[in-house]
Design an enzyme around this catalytic site. Structure first.
Site, PDB file in Angstrom:
ATOM      1  N   HIS A 107      71.318  51.192  22.919  1.00  0.00           N
ATOM      2  CA  HIS A 107      72.560  50.447  22.685  1.00  0.00           C
ATOM      3  C   HIS A 107      72.353  48.942  22.536  1.00  0.00           C
ATOM      4  O   HIS A 107      73.150  48.136  23.011  1.00  0.00           O
ATOM      5  CB  HIS A 107      73.547  50.713  23.814  1.00  0.00           C
ATOM      6  CG  HIS A 107      74.099  52.112  23.833  1.00  0.00           C
ATOM      7  ND1 HIS A 107      74.150  52.918  22.719  1.00  0.00           N
ATOM      8  CD2 HIS A 107      74.614  52.850  24.863  1.00  0.00           C
ATOM      9  CE1 HIS A 107      74.685  54.079  23.044  1.00  0.00           C
ATOM     10  NE2 HIS A 107      74.965  54.079  24.334  1.00  0.00           N
ATOM     11  N   HIS A 178      82.259  52.931  22.196  1.00  0.00           N
ATOM     12  CA  HIS A 178      81.809  53.761  23.321  1.00  0.00           C
ATOM     13  C   HIS A 178      82.955  54.040  24.306  1.00  0.00           C
ATOM     14  O   HIS A 178      82.732  54.066  25.520  1.00  0.00           O
ATOM     15  CB  HIS A 178      80.644  53.078  24.037  1.00  0.00           C
ATOM     16  CG  HIS A 178      79.688  54.010  24.704  1.00  0.00           C
ATOM     17  ND1 HIS A 178      80.035  54.776  25.792  1.00  0.00           N
ATOM     18  CD2 HIS A 178      78.388  54.298  24.442  1.00  0.00           C
ATOM     19  CE1 HIS A 178      78.988  55.479  26.187  1.00  0.00           C
ATOM     20  NE2 HIS A 178      77.974  55.226  25.372  1.00  0.00           N
ATOM     21  N   GLU A 317      81.168  59.357  19.839  1.00  0.00           N
ATOM     22  CA  GLU A 317      80.694  58.123  19.202  1.00  0.00           C
ATOM     23  C   GLU A 317      80.232  58.447  17.780  1.00  0.00           C
ATOM     24  O   GLU A 317      79.206  59.100  17.590  1.00  0.00           O
ATOM     25  CB  GLU A 317      79.539  57.537  20.001  1.00  0.00           C
ATOM     26  CG  GLU A 317      79.852  57.311  21.470  1.00  0.00           C
ATOM     27  CD  GLU A 317      78.581  57.271  22.302  1.00  0.00           C
ATOM     28  OE1 GLU A 317      77.758  56.348  22.093  1.00  0.00           O
ATOM     29  OE2 GLU A 317      78.393  58.175  23.152  1.00  0.00           O
TER      30      GLU A 317
END
Length: 352
Positions: A107, A178, A317
């Site tokens: 991420h 997210h 996602e």
């Protein structure tokens, strides 16, 4: 109606604000420019009772100081999901990133897009645009990446997210949101009874570090078959190596894409039987990561003062596949100068 809510001043950041989107149906969505984070989604159930269905915190300090880095509601990147061993090469040049998830990169790194303050601009009724310049070398990535993420709430109860980015050097880009959902309401137990459909006949198997093997495996006859809606918890305890690797569902599904390129298609639906809430996910992206809160463990307390139990929220996602910069058979995530990263995803809320 769109209005700024209370600005928060901290020792670290000078201008953190919250924006509220509300439509005629009473659906209310709050977003902060810290991480371009969705902090609240309030929608009606079948009786008209409103509840917040997005996990998160009441104040920005909760997001800054969160343990276990849950990424509640944030935009993650420059590369959402994992890159193996924090390395990739472009045109023969190798780049090294932070390894913040075991031996892998996750991420966007130590200070990803979820941990920076974005510029914000109200662009039209019920729409706010967040902008951020990720500089060349930031978290190890090449290129100055100029981004804009626009959230729009429609009168049809759709939350649309439009992503746009340009770069001055070749660089991997894979942005996603997210948000963790619990359609019963945040803090209202597990999501195992939610009925999920994923419009995908394949998924990308992973190793023990959740890095794709490079294969695309059919879901038919496995616990990963959500082509017909079923309760999330129905097969989650099945003896299966992929479920063991993910500690449950934490995998990328390869979406069945129809229509023309650049059009959003149906990726997933979720129905919660007790409330009647129904959510549809549409996207231009080729994949979707379904994560069912395997790392939630009751140590985080949400907005209503209730703890978030194990599997107390799920994420859907929309994305390109994990580790694509190291997987030549996967769709490319490399953005080049003079081109645009442009993609849209939409979450639509209704009742059944």
């Amino acid at each position: 109606m769109l209005a700024g809510c209370a600005s928060v001043k901290t020792a670290d950041f000078d201008d953190i604000k919250c924006y509220t989107l509300k439509n005629k149906a009473g659906t209310t969505i709050k977003i902060t420019n810290y991480g371009a984070t969705v902090t609240s989604i309030v929608t009606a159930d079948r009786t008209g009772t409103m509840a917040d269905i997005a996990l998160g915190y009441n104040d920005v300090s909760g997001y800054m100081n969160a343990v276990d880095k849950p990424y509640f509601g944030a935009i993650v990147g420059r590369y959402g999901n994992r890159i193996a061993k924090g390395k990739f090469s472009i045109d023969g040049e190798e780049y090294e990133l932070a390894t913040n998830n075991g031996e892998n990169h996750l991420h966007g790194g130590v200070i990803g897009f979820d941990k920076v303050v974005w510029d914000a601009e109200i662009v039209e009724k019920n729409a706010v645009k967040f902008s951020y310049l990720a500089k060349d070398g930031e978290e190890g990535y090449p290129g100055n990446l100029q981004m804009a993420v626009t959230y729009t709430l429609t009168e049809e109860n759709e939350l649309r997210i439009d992503y746009l980015a340009t770069t001055d050097k070749k660089t991997p880009v894979n942005l996603t949101n997210h948000t963790y959902f619990n359609l019963k309401g945040e803090g209202e137990g597990t999501i195992l009874d939610h009925e999920l459909m994923i419009n995908a006949s394949g998924m990308t198997p992973v190793d023990s570090g959740l890095i794709p093997t490079g294969k695309i495996a059919p879901v038919k006859g496995t616990p990963f078959d959500f082509t017909t809606a079923k309760a999330i918890g129905r097969d989650i305890a099945t003896k299966n190596q992929q479920l063991k690797n993910g500690l449950g569902y934490d995998h990328n599904w390869v979406l069945n894409k129809g229509g023309k390129a650049g059009q959003m298609t149906l990726a997933a639906t979720v129905y919660e039987p007790t409330s009647g809430r129904f959510m549809e996910v549409f996207t231009e992206e080729p994949g979707i990561q379904f994560y069912c809160g395997n790392f939630l463990g009751g140590n985080l307390k949400g907005k209503a003062g209730k703890t978030y139990v194990h599997r107390g929220g799920f994420c859907l996602e929309t994305q390109h596949y994990p580790d694509s910069p190291n997987q030549p058979a996967f769709p490319s995530t490399i953005l080049v100068p003079d081109d645009e990263y442009k993609t849209s995803t939409m979450y639509k809320f209704s009742i059944k």
